[in-house]
Write a protein that holds these residues in place. Structure first.
Motif, PDB file in Angstrom:
ATOM      1  N   LEU A  15       4.392  -5.226   0.835  1.00  0.00           N
ATOM      2  CA  LEU A  15       5.296  -3.894  -0.282  1.00  0.00           C
ATOM      3  C   LEU A  15       6.364  -4.141  -0.690  1.00  0.00           C
ATOM      4  O   LEU A  15       6.789  -4.456  -1.750  1.00  0.00           O
ATOM      5  N   GLU A  16       6.749  -5.657   0.004  1.00  0.00           N
ATOM      6  CA  GLU A  16       8.364  -6.054  -0.827  1.00  0.00           C
ATOM      7  C   GLU A  16       8.064  -6.487  -2.064  1.00  0.00           C
ATOM      8  O   GLU A  16       7.116  -8.063  -2.557  1.00  0.00           O
ATOM      9  N   GLY A  17       9.316  -6.255  -3.124  1.00  0.00           N
ATOM     10  CA  GLY A  17       9.334  -7.254  -4.344  1.00  0.00           C
ATOM     11  C   GLY A  17       8.752  -7.021  -5.312  1.00  0.00           C
ATOM     12  O   GLY A  17       8.592  -7.039  -6.420  1.00  0.00           O
ATOM     13  N   LEU A  18       7.883  -5.493  -4.976  1.00  0.00           N
ATOM     14  CA  LEU A  18       6.779  -4.289  -5.597  1.00  0.00           C
ATOM     15  C   LEU A  18       7.501  -3.716  -6.952  1.00  0.00           C
ATOM     16  O   LEU A  18       8.701  -2.859  -5.958  1.00  0.00           O
ATOM     17  N   THR A  19       7.134  -3.288  -7.698  1.00  0.00           N
ATOM     18  CA  THR A  19       7.768  -2.353  -9.287  1.00  0.00           C
ATOM     19  C   THR A  19       7.185  -0.776  -7.391  1.00  0.00           C
ATOM     20  O   THR A  19       6.372  -1.245  -7.037  1.00  0.00           O
ATOM     21  N   GLY A  57      -5.780  -6.795   6.010  1.00  0.00           N
ATOM     22  CA  GLY A  57      -6.691  -7.280   4.821  1.00  0.00           C
ATOM     23  C   GLY A  57      -6.752  -7.197   3.605  1.00  0.00           C
ATOM     24  O   GLY A  57      -7.337  -7.342   2.837  1.00  0.00           O
ATOM     25  N   HIS A  58      -6.616  -5.606   3.065  1.00  0.00           N
ATOM     26  CA  HIS A  58      -6.619  -4.886   2.077  1.00  0.00           C
ATOM     27  C   HIS A  58      -5.966  -5.116   1.782  1.00  0.00           C
ATOM     28  O   HIS A  58      -5.557  -6.055   0.157  1.00  0.00           O
ATOM     29  N   ALA A  59      -4.814  -5.082   2.288  1.00  0.00           N
ATOM     30  CA  ALA A  59      -3.462  -5.335   1.399  1.00  0.00           C
ATOM     31  C   ALA A  59      -3.224  -7.174   1.237  1.00  0.00           C
ATOM     32  O   ALA A  59      -2.824  -7.253  -0.056  1.00  0.00           O
ATOM     33  N   LEU A 113      -1.917  -0.267  -2.074  1.00  0.00           N
ATOM     34  CA  LEU A 113      -0.604  -0.621  -0.872  1.00  0.00           C
ATOM     35  C   LEU A 113       0.010   0.918  -0.613  1.00  0.00           C
ATOM     36  O   LEU A 113       0.100   0.366   1.113  1.00  0.00           O
ATOM     37  N   LEU A 114       1.084   1.157  -0.900  1.00  0.00           N
ATOM     38  CA  LEU A 114       1.446   1.832  -0.257  1.00  0.00           C
ATOM     39  C   LEU A 114       0.638   3.293   0.936  1.00  0.00           C
ATOM     40  O   LEU A 114       0.797   3.740   1.450  1.00  0.00           O
ATOM     41  N   GLY A 115      -0.221   4.095  -0.290  1.00  0.00           N
ATOM     42  CA  GLY A 115      -1.292   4.943   0.762  1.00  0.00           C
ATOM     43  C   GLY A 115      -1.735   3.774   2.496  1.00  0.00           C
ATOM     44  O   GLY A 115      -1.791   4.626   2.980  1.00  0.00           O
ATOM     45  N   LEU A 116      -2.032   2.449   1.486  1.00  0.00           N
ATOM     46  CA  LEU A 116      -2.553   1.880   3.492  1.00  0.00           C
ATOM     47  C   LEU A 116      -1.022   2.092   4.895  1.00  0.00           C
ATOM     48  O   LEU A 116      -1.915   2.430   5.323  1.00  0.00           O
TER      49      LEU A 116
END
Length: 209
Positions: free
Chosen positions: A25-29, A149-151, A44-47
């Motif tokens: 998650l780091e550095g993403l909008t 792994g999905h992430a 990603l946040l849903g995971l």
């Protein structure tokens, strides 16, 4: 890993996947952290949100140790797959904080109970709902690594960032040109195999639109 301490092994393996997931998650909008990147809506946040529920359920409620955390996706009007994404008014920071509290609660369960302690999974069918703490912990470890792994794939598709974490990438050495060369080599092998198998069919991808 500690061959004489199974709990320590479980904790080490679980924590490595937890940390990897949050690094993605780091550095993403805000948009990239939340937007669906597969036809089934994986984001990603849903995971992270989903795995908070996994830990609180399997390593909390199952062993009579409810966390008291309000989980909105369990509400009657939440709708299907509500644990797999964050609502627009739900901050990224609050989801990450929930996940970290879930870690603490799960770790406290591992500390407090023996691995052969038997619990009852509330959402499993009656009569087939008993599980040991060891089994439940292994299930959480496996699920967390699967979603990490999905992430991995989602983050690489977003901006090319790849690897286990920012300090230990766990990837073979190579710059962007080297990876492009490798990708082209894989593509050539795929095309050649396809032509050998189906020489009259064009080699076209089936990626979803």
């Amino acid at each position: 890993m500690n061959p004489t301490d199974p709990k320590a092994d479980l904790r080490t393996s679980l924590q490595s996947a937890r940390d990897a997931l949050l690094w993605k998650l780091e550095g993403l909008t805000e948009y990239d952290a939340r937007r669906p990147l597969t036809p089934t809506g994986t984001n990603l946040l849903g995971l992270v949100r989903h795995l908070a529920g996994v830990e609180l359920g399997y390593l909390g409620d199952t062993f009579g140790r409810p966390s008291g955390e309000p989980l909105p996706w369990l509400a009657e009007d939440a709708g299907p797959n509500a644990d797999m994404y964050a609502a627009a008014d739900e901050s990224r920071e609050s989801v990450v904080a929930l996940y970290r509290r879930a870690w603490a609660h799960a770790d406290a369960t591992l500390d407090a109970l023996a691995l052969d302690t038997v619990g009852t999974v509330p959402w499993w069918p009656r009569g087939a709902d008993e599980v040991t703490l060891h089994h439940a912990a292994l299930r959480v470890v496996a699920d967390t690594h699967r979603h990490a792994g999905h992430a991995d794939i989602l983050r690489e598709l977003l901006d090319g960032a790849a690897g286990l974490n920012k300090d230990r990438r766990s990837l073979p050495p190579g710059d962007a040109a080297a990876w492009e060369h490798h990708r082209a080599r894989v593509e050539r092998a795929a095309v050649q195999a396809h032509r050998a198998k189906d020489p009259d069919e064009p080699a076209t991808g089936t990626a979803p639109s």
